[in-house]
Design an enzyme around this catalytic site. Sequence first.
Site, PDB file in Angstrom:
ATOM      1  N   CYS A 181      32.395  44.777  42.036  1.00 23.42           N
ATOM      2  CA  CYS A 181      33.971  44.629  42.709  1.00 23.42           C
ATOM      3  C   CYS A 181      34.777  44.077  43.353  1.00 23.42           C
ATOM      4  CB  CYS A 181      35.316  45.982  41.887  1.00 23.42           C
ATOM      5  SG  CYS A 181      36.274  45.582  42.346  1.00 23.42           S
ATOM      6  N   CYS A 195      34.664  41.374  40.998  1.00 22.82           N
ATOM      7  CA  CYS A 195      36.579  41.320  41.156  1.00 22.82           C
ATOM      8  C   CYS A 195      37.315  40.615  41.714  1.00 22.82           C
ATOM      9  CB  CYS A 195      37.151  42.882  40.511  1.00 22.82           C
ATOM     10  SG  CYS A 195      36.759  43.718  39.632  1.00 22.82           S
ATOM     11  N   LYS A 210      35.981  36.722  43.404  1.00 22.56           N
ATOM     12  CA  LYS A 210      36.692  36.116  41.736  1.00 22.56           C
ATOM     13  C   LYS A 210      38.068  35.546  41.928  1.00 22.56           C
ATOM     14  CE  LYS A 210      37.917  37.899  38.329  1.00 22.56           C
ATOM     15  NZ  LYS A 210      37.786  38.137  37.229  1.00 22.56           N
ATOM     16  N   TYR A 268      33.679  36.990  29.484  1.00 25.50           N
ATOM     17  CA  TYR A 268      34.565  36.581  30.392  1.00 25.50           C
ATOM     18  C   TYR A 268      33.930  35.797  31.788  1.00 25.50           C
ATOM     19  CZ  TYR A 268      37.022  41.900  29.226  1.00 25.50           C
ATOM     20  OH  TYR A 268      37.505  42.818  28.922  1.00 25.50           O
ATOM     21  N   GLU A 321      35.916  32.723  33.022  1.00 29.11           N
ATOM     22  CA  GLU A 321      36.503  32.742  34.377  1.00 29.11           C
ATOM     23  C   GLU A 321      35.972  31.634  34.974  1.00 29.11           C
ATOM     24  OE1 GLU A 321      38.094  37.038  34.573  1.00 29.11           O
ATOM     25  OE2 GLU A 321      36.701  36.373  35.670  1.00 29.11           O
ATOM     26  N   HIS A 347      66.108  37.878  30.831  1.00 28.37           N
ATOM     27  CA  HIS A 347      65.863  35.996  30.566  1.00 28.37           C
ATOM     28  C   HIS A 347      66.788  35.091  31.705  1.00 28.37           C
ATOM     29  CE1 HIS A 347      67.676  32.023  28.637  1.00 28.37           C
ATOM     30  NE2 HIS A 347      68.624  31.953  28.789  1.00 28.37           N
ATOM     31  N   GLU A 378      60.587  37.373  27.510  1.00 24.68           N
ATOM     32  CA  GLU A 378      61.391  37.231  26.657  1.00 24.68           C
ATOM     33  C   GLU A 378      61.102  38.211  25.127  1.00 24.68           C
ATOM     34  OE1 GLU A 378      64.964  35.798  26.655  1.00 24.68           O
ATOM     35  OE2 GLU A 378      64.030  34.229  27.957  1.00 24.68           O
TER      36      GLU A 378
HETATM   37  P1  NDP Z   1      29.798  39.539  28.192  1.00 24.69           P
HETATM   38  O1  NDP Z   1      29.506  40.430  27.363  1.00 24.69           O
HETATM   39  O2  NDP Z   1      31.906  39.398  28.101  1.00 24.69           O
HETATM   40  O3  NDP Z   1      29.696  37.997  27.672  1.00 24.69           O
HETATM   41  C1  NDP Z   1      28.179  37.717  27.832  1.00 24.69           C
HETATM   42  C2  NDP Z   1      27.758  36.222  26.916  1.00 24.69           C
HETATM   43  O4  NDP Z   1      26.870  36.051  26.971  1.00 24.69           O
HETATM   44  C3  NDP Z   1      28.561  36.573  25.975  1.00 24.69           C
HETATM   45  O5  NDP Z   1      29.514  35.060  25.120  1.00 24.69           O
HETATM   46  C4  NDP Z   1      26.921  36.414  24.988  1.00 24.69           C
HETATM   47  O6  NDP Z   1      27.396  35.864  23.591  1.00 24.69           O
HETATM   48  C5  NDP Z   1      26.076  35.671  25.841  1.00 24.69           C
HETATM   49  N1  NDP Z   1      24.724  35.924  25.616  1.00 24.69           N
HETATM   50  C6  NDP Z   1      24.162  37.451  25.904  1.00 24.69           C
HETATM   51  N2  NDP Z   1      23.492  37.007  25.603  1.00 24.69           N
HETATM   52  C7  NDP Z   1      22.590  35.860  25.422  1.00 24.69           C
HETATM   53  C8  NDP Z   1      21.311  35.020  25.367  1.00 24.69           C
HETATM   54  N3  NDP Z   1      20.330  35.279  25.607  1.00 24.69           N
HETATM   55  N4  NDP Z   1      21.709  33.641  25.463  1.00 24.69           N
HETATM   56  C9  NDP Z   1      23.151  32.990  25.481  1.00 24.69           C
HETATM   57  N5  NDP Z   1      23.780  33.599  25.369  1.00 24.69           N
HETATM   58  C10 NDP Z   1      24.117  34.747  25.820  1.00 24.69           C
HETATM   59  O7  NDP Z   1      28.855  39.694  29.716  1.00 24.69           O
HETATM   60  P2  NDP Z   1      29.436  39.016  31.096  1.00 24.69           P
HETATM   61  O8  NDP Z   1      28.392  38.936  31.714  1.00 24.69           O
HETATM   62  O9  NDP Z   1      30.710  37.495  30.956  1.00 24.69           O
HETATM   63  O10 NDP Z   1      30.706  40.323  31.887  1.00 24.69           O
HETATM   64  C11 NDP Z   1      30.038  41.216  31.601  1.00 24.69           C
HETATM   65  C12 NDP Z   1      31.093  42.559  31.791  1.00 24.69           C
HETATM   66  O11 NDP Z   1      31.490  42.605  32.662  1.00 24.69           O
HETATM   67  C13 NDP Z   1      31.641  42.439  30.970  1.00 24.69           C
HETATM   68  O12 NDP Z   1      31.997  43.143  29.721  1.00 24.69           O
HETATM   69  C14 NDP Z   1      32.495  43.247  31.698  1.00 24.69           C
HETATM   70  O13 NDP Z   1      33.474  44.012  30.845  1.00 24.69           O
HETATM   71  C15 NDP Z   1      33.355  42.824  33.044  1.00 24.69           C
HETATM   72  N6  NDP Z   1      33.912  41.690  33.373  1.00 24.69           N
HETATM   73  C16 NDP Z   1      35.194  42.588  33.601  1.00 24.69           C
HETATM   74  C17 NDP Z   1      36.376  41.455  34.030  1.00 24.69           C
HETATM   75  C18 NDP Z   1      37.506  41.327  34.054  1.00 24.69           C
HETATM   76  O14 NDP Z   1      38.340  41.991  33.476  1.00 24.69           O
HETATM   77  N7  NDP Z   1      38.438  40.728  33.669  1.00 24.69           N
HETATM   78  C19 NDP Z   1      35.692  39.320  34.544  1.00 24.69           C
HETATM   79  C20 NDP Z   1      34.399  39.612  34.230  1.00 24.69           C
HETATM   80  C21 NDP Z   1      33.091  40.360  33.844  1.00 24.69           C
HETATM   81  P3  NDP Z   1      27.794  36.897  21.984  1.00 24.69           P
HETATM   82  O15 NDP Z   1      29.016  36.730  22.409  1.00 24.69           O
HETATM   83  O16 NDP Z   1      27.120  35.683  21.185  1.00 24.69           O
HETATM   84  O17 NDP Z   1      27.107  38.175  22.721  1.00 24.69           O
END
Ligand code: NDP
Length: 452
Positions: free
Chosen positions: A43, A48, A51, A178, A182, A435, A440
């Site tokens: 984080c 976080c 970022k 995510y 982002e 308002h 709202e």
């Molecule tokens: P996520 O699990 O959110 O997303 C992973 C993405 O990668 C998905 O779109 C997935 O596709 C894709 N993917 C997975 N495997 C492959 C592959 N082999 N080839 C191509 N695409 C693939 O992970 P993140 O890394 O974005 O984030 C990790 C975690 O960190 C999040 O789950 C969240 O909990 C936390 N986080 C929270 C934030 C916040 O609160 N704002 C900010 C950043 C991170 P598919 O959908 O098809 O599985």
Amino acid sequence: MSQFEYDLFVIGGGSGGVRAARIAAEHGARVGLAEEYRMGGTCVIRGCVPKKLMVYASGYPGHVGDAREYGWDVRLGGFDWAAFRAKMDAELDRLESAYRGNLARSGAAGFDARATLVDPHTVELSDGQRLSAAHILIATGGHPFVPDFPGSDHVMTSNEVFKLDALPESILVVGGGYIACEFAGIFNGLGSKVTQFYRGAQVLRGFDGEARGHIADAMQARGVELHLGTNVMAVTPVEGGYRVKASNGMEQVFEKVLYATGRKPNSAGLGLEAIGVETGRNGEIVVDDYSQTNIPSIYAVGDVTDRVNLTPVAIREGHAFADTVFGGTQRSADHDLIPSAVFTQPELGTVGLSEEAARDAGPIEVYCAAFRPMQSLFAGHDERVLMKLVVCADTRKVLGVHLVGDHAGEMIQTIGIAVKMGATKEDFDRTMAVHPTMAEELVTMKSPVRTA
Ligand code: NDP
């Protein structure tokens, strides 16, 4: 006197581990904590915090443009990445020392070392020292996962993205979760040419469908070139960057390639197998509601357990663990109705069930408004804010709230309280509007746009 040197030894100095160590120490426990890298964890050091600073930095070109529309004679100059990075690094240093200071003040002993498990009551530090503890807490977090493909060793992840020497002119972001969404927004705002590949039909799988579509459209309108149903086949280094071959036949050179394809728990190499600590398919440590593993003296919190991978959740899990084991109050972290934000541009704030998930559970009413907010409308933008309530037709409870627009994260924190308290649509309706605000709209939506 206990037979052990410590009442608690924590492995990992991130959000969950530090909270657990501090609270346990405040309850009177003798606590040790080992961190192999930098205190603060994902984080603070590579998640976080940096970022969000980058999200802020990337918003200024838009603000300057809007300021002109509001009559200010301002012009956007260049972006000094080196100056920004130096300031961001200094801020992370400040936060890291705050973490160290807080831990030390609580009375816990910190070790700058990697720790592994020797037996259910012993850890070994990377300097060879062995320490015994009545309880061991594993809070080692997770790491970015990059799938295997030709050239996969040339891509960067969220671990490296904060350490770039220069802002890339062009960047390919792979993933639709995510982190990918982002960073697509961040680099787009900072002025890089951003292309994003996502293998599925729509980004941000798992979130409300309408919100996902709204964000994807807005990201593209702001300049992100999004290719859905597209994946990388191969990456080859070339002069000035990397040539990427895509599954849709596209072949293009990007200065940088950022993979954000999920994260995996940091459970390997800790000695878990030898002791018999149960792990799941993804390497996650299996725990009960009180974060206890199948070995009674060993507990785990945060991303290494792969429950809900969010900082505040790890903190609550760590706190609940310390209260339960050392504070005499049995508490578990509540994983239900967690409000959260995705710092895409525009931002997503969400709590509760998506329309799709709620529909599967029973009859619902959907209240939804998409409108151009005063501030950006005046500045000449077409982008709409989305506000959506998913309501149970039987109990009238608001099951889900989904917001897309500026400050959605700030709004969802407060709305989350109402939803957590079980507020009904009628509770929202009898709350007076503030308002003129965007929010709202949440208390003035009269008729459902659909029922299901
Ligand atoms: P996520 O699990 O959110 O997303 C992973 C993405 O990668 C998905 O779109 C997935 O596709 C894709 N993917 C997975 N495997 C492959 C592959 N082999 N080839 C191509 N695409 C693939 O992970 P993140 O890394 O974005 O984030 C990790 C975690 O960190 C999040 O789950 C969240 O909990 C936390 N986080 C929270 C934030 C916040 O609160 N704002 C900010 C950043 C991170 P598919 O959908 O098809 O599985």
